[in-house]
Motif scaffolding. Structure first.
Motif, mmCIF file in Angstrom:
data_model
loop_
_atom_site.group_PDB
_atom_site.id
_atom_site.type_symbol
_atom_site.label_atom_id
_atom_site.label_comp_id
_atom_site.label_asym_id
_atom_site.label_seq_id
_atom_site.Cartn_x
_atom_site.Cartn_y
_atom_site.Cartn_z
ATOM 1 N N PHE A 1 21.190 44.332 60.991
ATOM 2 C CA PHE A 1 21.331 45.139 59.783
ATOM 3 C C PHE A 1 22.506 46.093 59.942
ATOM 4 N N GLN A 2 23.471 45.982 59.041
ATOM 5 C CA GLN A 2 24.688 46.777 59.121
ATOM 6 C C GLN A 2 24.765 47.734 57.932
ATOM 7 N N ILE A 3 25.061 48.999 58.228
ATOM 8 C CA ILE A 3 25.267 50.011 57.191
ATOM 9 C C ILE A 3 26.768 50.160 56.983
ATOM 10 N N LYS A 4 27.228 50.077 55.731
ATOM 11 C CA LYS A 4 28.666 50.181 55.525
ATOM 12 C C LYS A 4 28.986 50.738 54.139
ATOM 13 N N PHE A 5 30.219 51.188 54.018
ATOM 14 C CA PHE A 5 30.814 51.576 52.736
ATOM 15 C C PHE A 5 31.908 50.578 52.420
ATOM 16 N N SER A 6 31.981 50.153 51.179
ATOM 17 C CA SER A 6 33.037 49.251 50.732
ATOM 18 C C SER A 6 33.805 49.930 49.606
ATOM 19 N N GLU A 7 35.042 50.332 49.898
ATOM 20 C CA GLU A 7 35.833 50.959 48.838
ATOM 21 C C GLU A 7 36.144 49.986 47.701
ATOM 22 N N PRO A 8 36.509 48.726 47.980
ATOM 23 C CA PRO A 8 36.742 47.812 46.850
ATOM 24 C C PRO A 8 35.526 47.709 45.926
ATOM 25 N N LEU A 9 34.323 47.626 46.506
ATOM 26 C CA LEU A 9 33.133 47.592 45.659
ATOM 27 C C LEU A 9 32.951 48.910 44.927
ATOM 28 N N SER B 1 35.815 42.219 51.700
ATOM 29 C CA SER B 1 37.271 42.380 51.752
ATOM 30 C C SER B 1 37.642 43.788 52.201
ATOM 31 N N ALA B 2 38.669 43.865 53.019
ATOM 32 C CA ALA B 2 39.112 45.157 53.539
ATOM 33 C C ALA B 2 39.873 45.972 52.503
ATOM 34 N N SER B 3 40.403 45.307 51.495
ATOM 35 C CA SER B 3 41.189 45.992 50.467
ATOM 36 C C SER B 3 41.106 45.193 49.176
ATOM 37 N N ILE B 4 41.603 45.769 48.100
ATOM 38 C CA ILE B 4 41.616 45.064 46.826
ATOM 39 C C ILE B 4 42.567 43.876 46.887
ATOM 40 N N GLN B 5 43.671 44.040 47.600
ATOM 41 C CA GLN B 5 44.606 42.922 47.779
ATOM 42 C C GLN B 5 43.939 41.792 48.550
ATOM 43 N N ASP B 6 43.189 42.143 49.570
ATOM 44 C CA ASP B 6 42.434 41.157 50.352
ATOM 45 C C ASP B 6 41.422 40.444 49.454
ATOM 46 N N PHE B 7 40.778 41.199 48.588
ATOM 47 C CA PHE B 7 39.811 40.630 47.645
ATOM 48 C C PHE B 7 40.472 39.585 46.745
ATOM 49 N N LYS B 8 41.694 39.841 46.305
ATOM 50 C CA LYS B 8 42.394 38.898 45.431
ATOM 51 C C LYS B 8 42.512 37.528 46.084
ATOM 52 N N PHE B 9 42.831 37.508 47.360
ATOM 53 C CA PHE B 9 42.965 36.230 48.068
ATOM 54 C C PHE B 9 41.594 35.585 48.294
ATOM 55 N N ASN B 10 40.619 36.391 48.670
ATOM 56 C CA ASN B 10 39.294 35.847 48.988
ATOM 57 C C ASN B 10 38.572 35.303 47.761
ATOM 58 N N ALA B 11 38.782 35.937 46.608
ATOM 59 C CA ALA B 11 38.030 35.575 45.403
ATOM 60 C C ALA B 11 38.709 34.494 44.577
ATOM 61 N N LEU C 1 41.032 36.921 37.092
ATOM 62 C CA LEU C 1 40.989 37.548 38.411
ATOM 63 C C LEU C 1 42.169 38.492 38.603
ATOM 64 N N PHE C 2 43.366 38.056 38.240
ATOM 65 C CA PHE C 2 44.546 38.901 38.430
ATOM 66 C C PHE C 2 44.479 40.145 37.544
ATOM 67 N N SER C 3 43.946 39.995 36.342
ATOM 68 C CA SER C 3 43.777 41.162 35.472
ATOM 69 C C SER C 3 42.784 42.138 36.074
ATOM 70 N N LEU C 4 41.689 41.611 36.609
ATOM 71 C CA LEU C 4 40.688 42.472 37.257
ATOM 72 C C LEU C 4 41.299 43.205 38.441
ATOM 73 N N VAL C 5 42.044 42.503 39.259
ATOM 74 C CA VAL C 5 42.679 43.120 40.429
ATOM 75 C C VAL C 5 43.647 44.212 40.000
ATOM 76 N N ASN C 6 44.412 43.971 38.946
ATOM 77 C CA ASN C 6 45.344 44.984 38.454
ATOM 78 C C ASN C 6 44.605 46.243 38.009
ATOM 79 N N ILE C 7 43.499 46.054 37.302
ATOM 80 C CA ILE C 7 42.701 47.203 36.846
ATOM 81 C C ILE C 7 42.151 47.982 38.045
#
Length: 460
Positions: free
Chosen positions: A24-32, A106-116, A125-131
């Motif tokens: 069980f891991q406790i974490k904060f995700s800034e992208p989320l 994802s470690a960052s929003i940019q990382d999320f763009k590639f993963n998603a 997806l690109f519009s969401l990432v820009n927002i």
């Protein structure tokens, strides 16, 4: 011999892996956190602390309002069903949940763009990432930085508690109780993000994550962890095998009780509440909670009534079985049989077919709490046949072509064989569908608004 020895070693390794406790891991995700921030600013979201904070800030300007409006126009939630499972007994797939899963990983929003990439159309997806990129500094200045020290302290306390109170053991108790298909080598993440301006929070779970806002300064960590376990128990219930799902369906449908279906529809939430808010909280806190466990009377009262049985199964490390289901239904019959005549209860799980959008809006406003819902916006042979297959409350709202539509509904259900409706008059009509033990509700709206019909709705 060497090959046999290798196979034996592999066998024992697999046994050991299957028996280990999940990490069980406790974490904060800034992208989320940024995503949730934008989502709560949406025009579709009710008033909330995010909107209040944003409205009173320097960022309340046209640029960001336009970005929120653009977010509201995105279609990022596509669903699909697992049709081999009994109706409503397996949560359908959702691109929205997949996106949130990758935001967490994802470690960052940019990382999320590639993963998603590939989950939703690229343009969306690109519009969401820009927002999200535009709102990231807003989120940092308004939400994260002012609360960083307190929030990081809360996370550390939670990490210490997870280790000290062996949270994994309660998850494994849930695995055994639900007889769930889970692999404990998969780490389970409890993900939090700071929430100022309130002491209230909601949690949800999907895949291998349980997610919750964490009110700034909140210190009832036992309560918080029990709620997070409550959410993971929904996942364990959902991940029962196909064979067990069919068995549970059969145990309920074969029970002679008139209430068995509506008892079944309540079970998922009642079990998670009894096991999480009742059993787990009692163990963490040293004493069971005497206050309300769930802010809805049907779930709260049923969870408390079944608690002695749930606790017994948990402490004996027993799995849900036919005996449990039969006793569960008997508890419902003995204590809450009147609930099947309460519209607030039976409208929790509903299939609505209507020929006007006003009907859906009126029903959602009158009965905002939904556990399971489905809808179609036209009255036809096809939609009536789909509705017949759904063992939940069935609602048909007729406001156009009343005569023809009512006759179509009549010929779709054998229970209406002797029914002769006056298509030119306003009325509500309710009939019991014996085959699946649910109600069919027909609203004929001629002159009265649909909201007025709902106010006078009575069950037989």
């Amino acid at each position: 011999m060497k090959k046999a020895g290798t196979l034996l070693l592999l066998f024992f390794t697999l046994i050991k892996a299957g028996a280990q406790a999940p990490d069980f891991q406790i974490k904060f995700s800034e992208p989320l956190g940024v995503f949730e921030f934008v989502d709560y600013l949406s025009a579709n979201a009710p008033d909330n602390p995010y909107k209040t904070l944003f409205t009173n800030s320097k960022f309340n300007q046209q640029k960001y309002k336009d970005l929120v409006a653009a977010y509201d126009k995105l279609n990022i939630d596509y669903d699909y069903e697992y049709t081999a499972y009994p109706y409503g007994q397996k949560i359908g797939g959702s691109t929205h949940s997949l996106l949130k899963k990758w935001l967490i990983k994802s470690a960052s929003i940019q990382d999320f763009k590639f993963n998603a990439l590939g989950i939703i159309p690229n343009a969306d997806l690109f519009s969401l990432v820009n927002i999200l990129n535009e709102f990231e500094p807003v989120y940092q200045q308004l939400m994260y930085v002012p609360n960083k020290d307190v929030f990081e302290h809360q996370l550390q306390v939670l990490k210490n508690l997870v280790a000290a109170k062996n949270i994994q053991s309660y998850f494994m108790t849930g695995e055994k109780f639900y007889h769930s298909a889970w692999d404990n080598t998969i780490p389970f993440q409890l993900v939090f993000y700071p929430l100022p301006g309130t002491k209230h929070f909601t949690a949800t779970a999907f895949y291998d994550n349980a997610v919750s806002a964490l009110p700034v300064g909140f210190t009832n960590y036992n309560k918080l962890l029990s709620v997070m376990l409550h959410e993971t128990f929904h996942l364990l219930y959902d991940e029962q095998s196909l064979v067990l799902k069919h068995d549970i369906e059969k145990w309920f449908t074969s029970n002679p009780s008139k209430n068995s279906r509506y008892a079944f529809l309540l079970m998922n939430e009642a079990l998670a509440t009894s096991l999480g808010n009742g059993y787990v909280y009692g163990k963490l806190n040293g004493a069971e909670d005497t206050a309300t466990w769930y802010n809805r009377k049907y779930t709260n009262l049923m969870a408390k009534k079944i608690y002695p049985m749930v606790k017994d199964y948990a402490e004996q490390q027993k799995a849900i079985d036919k005996s449990f289901v039969d006793n569960y239904i008997k508890i419902y019959d003995d204590n809450f049989s009147s609930w099947v005549t309460e519209t607030d209860n039976i409208m929790t799980d509903r299939y609505v077919v209507a020929d006007t959008s006003d009907a859906f809006n009126a029903i959602d406003q009158k009965f905002p709490y939904r556990s399971m819902s489905q809808s179609d916006d036209n009255i036809s042979v096809v939609t009536m046949e789909k509705m017949k297959q759904a063992p939940i409350t069935k609602v048909v709202v007729v406001s156009k072509n009343n005569g023809a539509s009512l006759q179509l509904v009549k010929h779709s259900f054998k229970e209406l064989a002797g029914w002769n409706p006056d298509s030119e008059s306003d009325f509500n009509y309710c009939v019991w569908i014996a085959e699946d033990k649910t109600y069919l509700i027909i609203i004929n709206a001629v002159r009265q608004p649909i909201a007025s019909h709902l106010e006078t709705l009575k069950l037989n």
